[in-house]
Design a protein around this motif. Structure first.
Motif, PDB file in Angstrom:
ATOM      1  N   ASP A   1      -3.499   7.999   2.495  1.00  0.00           N
ATOM      2  CA  ASP A   1      -4.863   8.154   2.985  1.00  0.00           C
ATOM      3  C   ASP A   1      -4.901   8.852   4.336  1.00  0.00           C
ATOM      4  O   ASP A   1      -4.030   8.658   5.175  1.00  0.00           O
ATOM      5  CB  ASP A   1      -5.523   6.786   3.108  1.00  0.00           C
ATOM      6  CG  ASP A   1      -6.298   6.454   1.855  1.00  0.00           C
ATOM      7  OD1 ASP A   1      -6.719   7.395   1.165  1.00  0.00           O
ATOM      8  OD2 ASP A   1      -6.476   5.263   1.570  1.00  0.00           O
ATOM      9  N   ALA A   2      -5.976   9.628   4.504  1.00  0.00           N
ATOM     10  CA  ALA A   2      -6.094  10.455   5.700  1.00  0.00           C
ATOM     11  C   ALA A   2      -5.942   9.652   6.988  1.00  0.00           C
ATOM     12  O   ALA A   2      -5.297  10.102   7.926  1.00  0.00           O
ATOM     13  CB  ALA A   2      -7.440  11.172   5.689  1.00  0.00           C
ATOM     14  N   SER A   3      -6.498   8.440   7.028  1.00  0.00           N
ATOM     15  CA  SER A   3      -6.472   7.705   8.295  1.00  0.00           C
ATOM     16  C   SER A   3      -5.067   7.212   8.623  1.00  0.00           C
ATOM     17  O   SER A   3      -4.806   6.790   9.743  1.00  0.00           O
ATOM     18  CB  SER A   3      -7.454   6.532   8.251  1.00  0.00           C
ATOM     19  OG  SER A   3      -7.011   5.532   7.365  1.00  0.00           O
ATOM     20  N   LEU A   4      -4.155   7.233   7.645  1.00  0.00           N
ATOM     21  CA  LEU A   4      -2.813   6.692   7.871  1.00  0.00           C
ATOM     22  C   LEU A   4      -1.720   7.754   7.900  1.00  0.00           C
ATOM     23  O   LEU A   4      -0.577   7.467   8.221  1.00  0.00           O
ATOM     24  CB  LEU A   4      -2.474   5.694   6.760  1.00  0.00           C
ATOM     25  CG  LEU A   4      -3.412   4.499   6.660  1.00  0.00           C
ATOM     26  CD1 LEU A   4      -3.131   3.701   5.399  1.00  0.00           C
ATOM     27  CD2 LEU A   4      -3.243   3.609   7.877  1.00  0.00           C
ATOM     28  N   ARG A   5      -2.086   8.994   7.517  1.00  0.00           N
ATOM     29  CA  ARG A   5      -1.084  10.050   7.414  1.00  0.00           C
ATOM     30  C   ARG A   5      -0.285  10.219   8.696  1.00  0.00           C
ATOM     31  O   ARG A   5       0.931  10.322   8.682  1.00  0.00           O
ATOM     32  CB  ARG A   5      -1.786  11.372   7.129  1.00  0.00           C
ATOM     33  CG  ARG A   5      -1.450  11.874   5.775  1.00  0.00           C
ATOM     34  CD  ARG A   5      -2.254  13.064   5.417  1.00  0.00           C
ATOM     35  NE  ARG A   5      -2.836  12.777   4.124  1.00  0.00           N
ATOM     36  CZ  ARG A   5      -3.736  13.515   3.536  1.00  0.00           C
ATOM     37  NH1 ARG A   5      -4.202  14.585   4.145  1.00  0.00           N
ATOM     38  NH2 ARG A   5      -4.189  13.183   2.367  1.00  0.00           N
ATOM     39  N   LEU A   6      -0.994  10.238   9.822  1.00  0.00           N
ATOM     40  CA  LEU A   6      -0.289  10.464  11.082  1.00  0.00           C
ATOM     41  C   LEU A   6       0.716   9.358  11.360  1.00  0.00           C
ATOM     42  O   LEU A   6       1.729   9.597  12.006  1.00  0.00           O
ATOM     43  CB  LEU A   6      -1.288  10.556  12.244  1.00  0.00           C
ATOM     44  CG  LEU A   6      -2.235  11.753  12.255  1.00  0.00           C
ATOM     45  CD1 LEU A   6      -2.943  11.834  13.592  1.00  0.00           C
ATOM     46  CD2 LEU A   6      -1.501  13.046  11.986  1.00  0.00           C
ATOM     47  N   SER A   7       0.435   8.132  10.881  1.00  0.00           N
ATOM     48  CA  SER A   7       1.360   7.043  11.201  1.00  0.00           C
ATOM     49  C   SER A   7       2.709   7.272  10.514  1.00  0.00           C
ATOM     50  O   SER A   7       3.745   6.910  11.061  1.00  0.00           O
ATOM     51  CB  SER A   7       0.758   5.690  10.834  1.00  0.00           C
ATOM     52  OG  SER A   7       0.577   5.600   9.442  1.00  0.00           O
TER      53      SER A   7
ATOM     54  N   ASP B   1       4.354  10.017  12.468  1.00  0.00           N
ATOM     55  CA  ASP B   1       4.853   9.439  13.721  1.00  0.00           C
ATOM     56  C   ASP B   1       6.170   8.689  13.486  1.00  0.00           C
ATOM     57  O   ASP B   1       7.078   8.742  14.318  1.00  0.00           O
ATOM     58  CB  ASP B   1       3.815   8.485  14.335  1.00  0.00           C
ATOM     59  CG  ASP B   1       2.639   9.231  14.950  1.00  0.00           C
ATOM     60  OD1 ASP B   1       2.769  10.453  15.178  1.00  0.00           O
ATOM     61  OD2 ASP B   1       1.590   8.605  15.201  1.00  0.00           O
TER      62      ASP B   1
ATOM     63  N   SER C   1       0.856  -1.181   0.000  1.00  0.00           N
ATOM     64  CA  SER C   1       0.000   0.000   0.000  1.00  0.00           C
ATOM     65  C   SER C   1       0.896   1.237   0.000  1.00  0.00           C
ATOM     66  O   SER C   1       2.100   1.148   0.262  1.00  0.00           O
ATOM     67  CB  SER C   1      -0.865   0.004   1.247  1.00  0.00           C
ATOM     68  OG  SER C   1      -0.050   0.209   2.373  1.00  0.00           O
TER      69      SER C   1
END
Lengths: 327, 328
Positions: free
Chosen positions: B180-186, B189, B150
């Motif tokens: 994707d927005a839900s994974l950007r922070l990861s 981080d 991914s």
């Protein structure tokens, strides 16, 4: 809530790809109330654009509508003939595509675009068309005197996008569908466009249906919101219900994963894991592999939509148990 | 000591190959510094020159004029060869950054070998590296090709490769804008972990103020407009007390994922909503044709970046006369 101008029932859309059948929209039902500004949010590949393609019956070659009905003003548009459909498109339902600023013909002036668009649907004197075009350009805050006489390359991306929106309103449609309308625009033009859309919605009373991955844009303009994940709609409600009182773990996780220029950042978290493959989706609830509250039923049975408050729908087995609990 | 110092950098792209003509002035007199192990977010819209500046920072592009000091040494000066920063870049599109016919193992093993891992331990080290950047379980991914991964996983792989030479600096140019927005922070981080645990300094280039704030909370921000830095300082301070009218306009337009706040806030009215062409920037302050506060001096003189104390620098003639800032 008003009756639905657009009503999608048990829609199934599949794409035939090398690896098999990719079910991009899986038994989706959704109502867009007349007069609403509805937002459909979801991440890339969740099937949100496919829904729009199905509504306009503009499926790509390898895409097939396998089942379902799409009612517009009470009649099923999937049963219309090509000619009947052509009348519905643009006259009743107009659409602004992703990066639509690039859909303008480079050798035609804006005024010619406007005239051609109308003449493709009905006979009308040119002067009347241009009068209406000028009014619509003013509505999107463009100077008609200058813009009508311009070629697309003389306009910036944000201006072109507003020209396309003015064009989409020429035939006085009842429903305007916007698919990622702000893609490729700079931040200030984006914000400006969102404000114009909000104004147009208020002034013309037209129904708007905006499909986007941008949660913040939806927060700014929509009054009703649907959340899509892996070919399914998981939650539908008012914009306040979705942002302040979401019941589905995915909705809560998604909103909590969006950083902001204000407020506390320490509670922000990504959603662990990845969205599933649509060729081989997981059994039960599609979100269960990433859900912090998944129980055995989530792995076995697909949750049905339940009305948790008037007009607020959620497809989650455990919505009662997780209310108020932190992720 | 500063890890990286840019002093009065200008980049002018030439156009035409027979008769050289002066082309775009992509970077116009930028001075910036980045501490060892520091974080600097460079924020600006497309075409502002931020990517060009990132290339200059890494020694990939020689500036038309100005000095690039790396650990105090001029990398383009005499004897500067070999002083090229031990830096790495990570770009937006992880797919084109990876060789499509190489597996994960084949992507990581050659650079590991080159930087001293003995042949016998390559497999083990590759797995350790994958685990470190969160590609788990490593055994499952070793023989996968980039198209199996991914977008988020691919970007993790690019970071895994980038840290092999033990860089002191990573220039990350829009690394999360295709994620994707839900994974950007990861991914942000992960970058924070590389900064904290490996001491790698980051120049984070982005158009997105919200992710810049998240990543550089404890670091600094520099805001770039049409080739020039208009404001620079500690992130916390700058976002709390933004001064330059351009930054204020950006903040008034930045998306907020909260319906009530987003609707209460008003877009700052600009004299022109559309940015001018980057190739023919206006004279004087480059923001003056759009600035609601502009006065006659703004059209005439380019304002210098002035330190207002506390390391908060602003390039605006009218700083003292601006109204107080409120977001909503």
């Amino acid at each position: 809530m008003n009756e639905a101008i657009l009503s999608i029932r048990d829609l199934v859309v599949e794409f035939e790809v090398r690896e098999g059948n990719l079910r991009s929209v899986d038994r989706v039902s959704l109502d867009v109330p007349r007069g609403a500004f509805m937002g459909l949010i979801g991440e890339s590949g969740c099937g949100k654009t496919t829904i729009v393609q199905a509504v306009m019956n503009l499926m790509p070659e390898n895409g097939y509508i396998r089942a379902g009905e799409i009612f517009f003003d009470g009649s099923d548009i999937l049963k219309l003939s090509e000619e009947e459909l052509r009348r519905v498109r643009w006259e009743k339902i107009a659409m602004v595509f992703q990066a639509a600023q690039n859909s303008l013909n480079p050798v035609l002036k804006v005024s010619e675009h406007m005239v051609d668009t109308v003449l493709a649907h009905r006979r009308e004197p040119k002067s009347r068309i241009l009068q209406r075009a000028a009014r619509l350009l003013e509505l999107v805050r463009l100077d008609p005197g200058r813009v009508l006489d311009s070629y697309p390359h003389e306009l910036s991306g944000g201006m072109k996008q507003r020209v396309v929106i003015a064009m989409s309103l020429l035939l006085d449609p009842e429903l305007l569908i916007l698919d990622e309308p702000t893609t490729a625009l700079d931040l200030i033009s984006q914000a400006y466009l969102m404000e114009r859309l909000r104004e147009i919605h208020g002034e013309l009373g037209i129904t708007m249906f905006m499909v986007t991955h941008d949660v913040s844009n939806v927060a700014k303009v929509a009054d009703r919101v649907a959340v899509m994940y892996a070919a399914k709609i998981l939650e539908v409600g008012s914009v306040e219900e979705i942002f302040y009182d979401a019941r589905h773990p995915y909705t809560r996780g998604l909103i909590n994963a969006i950083p902001s220029i204000v407020g506390d950042l320490s509670e922000k978290r990504p959603i662990p894991g990845l969205p599933p493959s649509l060729i081989n989706p997981p059994p039960g609830c599609r979100f269960h592999p990433r859900c912090p509250w998944a129980t055995s039923i989530c792995r076995e049975a697909e949750p049905e939509m339940e009305e948790v408050a008037p007009g607020h729908f959620v497809a989650c087995h455990n919505w009662r148990g997780i209310q108020g609990r932190r992720q | 000591m500063m890890l990286l110092e840019l002093q009065d950098i200008h980049v002018i792209f030439q156009r035409g190959w027979l008769r050289k003509r002066r082309g775009a002035h992509a970077v116009a007199g930028v001075s910036l510094a980045l501490e060892e192990k520091g974080i600097l977010a460079l924020v600006g819209e497309s075409g502002c020159g931020k990517t060009t500046l990132g290339r200059v920072a890494l020694g990939l592009l020689r500036p038309t004029s100005g000095k690039v000091l790396y650990e105090g040494k001029d990398i383009w000066g005499r004897g500067g060869k070999g002083l090229r920063p031990t830096g790495q870049t990570v770009y937006q599109d992880s797919y084109s950054a990876l060789n499509p016919v190489r597996t994960v193992y084949q992507t990581l093993a050659p650079p590991l070998r080159r930087y001293g891992t003995p042949r016998k331990r390559l497999r083990e080290e590759t797995k350790k590296l994958l685990e470190f950047v969160g590609i788990m379980p490593p055994d499952y991914f070793l023989n996968k090709y980039p198209y199996h991964l991914s977008g988020g996983m691919r970007q993790r792989l690019v970071f895994a490769r980038a840290i092999i030479p033990k860089p002191k600096l990573i220039v990350a140019d829009e690394p999360v804008s295709m994620i994707d927005a839900s994974l950007r922070l990861s991914i942000l981080d992960l970058m924070l972990r590389l900064n904290r645990e490996l001491g790698i300094a980051f120049l984070y280039i982005t158009h997105d103020l919200a992710t810049a704030r998240y990543f550089a909370q404890a670091g600094r921000i520099a805001v770039m407009y049409l080739g020039a830095i208009v404001e620079e300082g500690r992130m916390e301070e700058v976002l709390e007390r933004p001064l330059h009218p351009y930054l204020r306009a950006l903040l008034s337009a930045a998306p907020i994922p909260d319906p009530e706040l987003a609707r209460k806030r008003e877009l700052m009215p600009l004299r022109e909503a559309e940015p001018p062409s980057a190739e023919h920037p206006p004279p004087g302050c480059r923001f003056h044709p759009r600035c609601p506060y502009a006065q006659e001096i703004c059209a005439r003189e380019m304002p210098p970046l002035r330190d207002l104390g506390d390391g908060h620098r602003v390039a605006c003639h009218l700083v003292e006369m601006l109204p107080p800032w409120r977001l909503t």
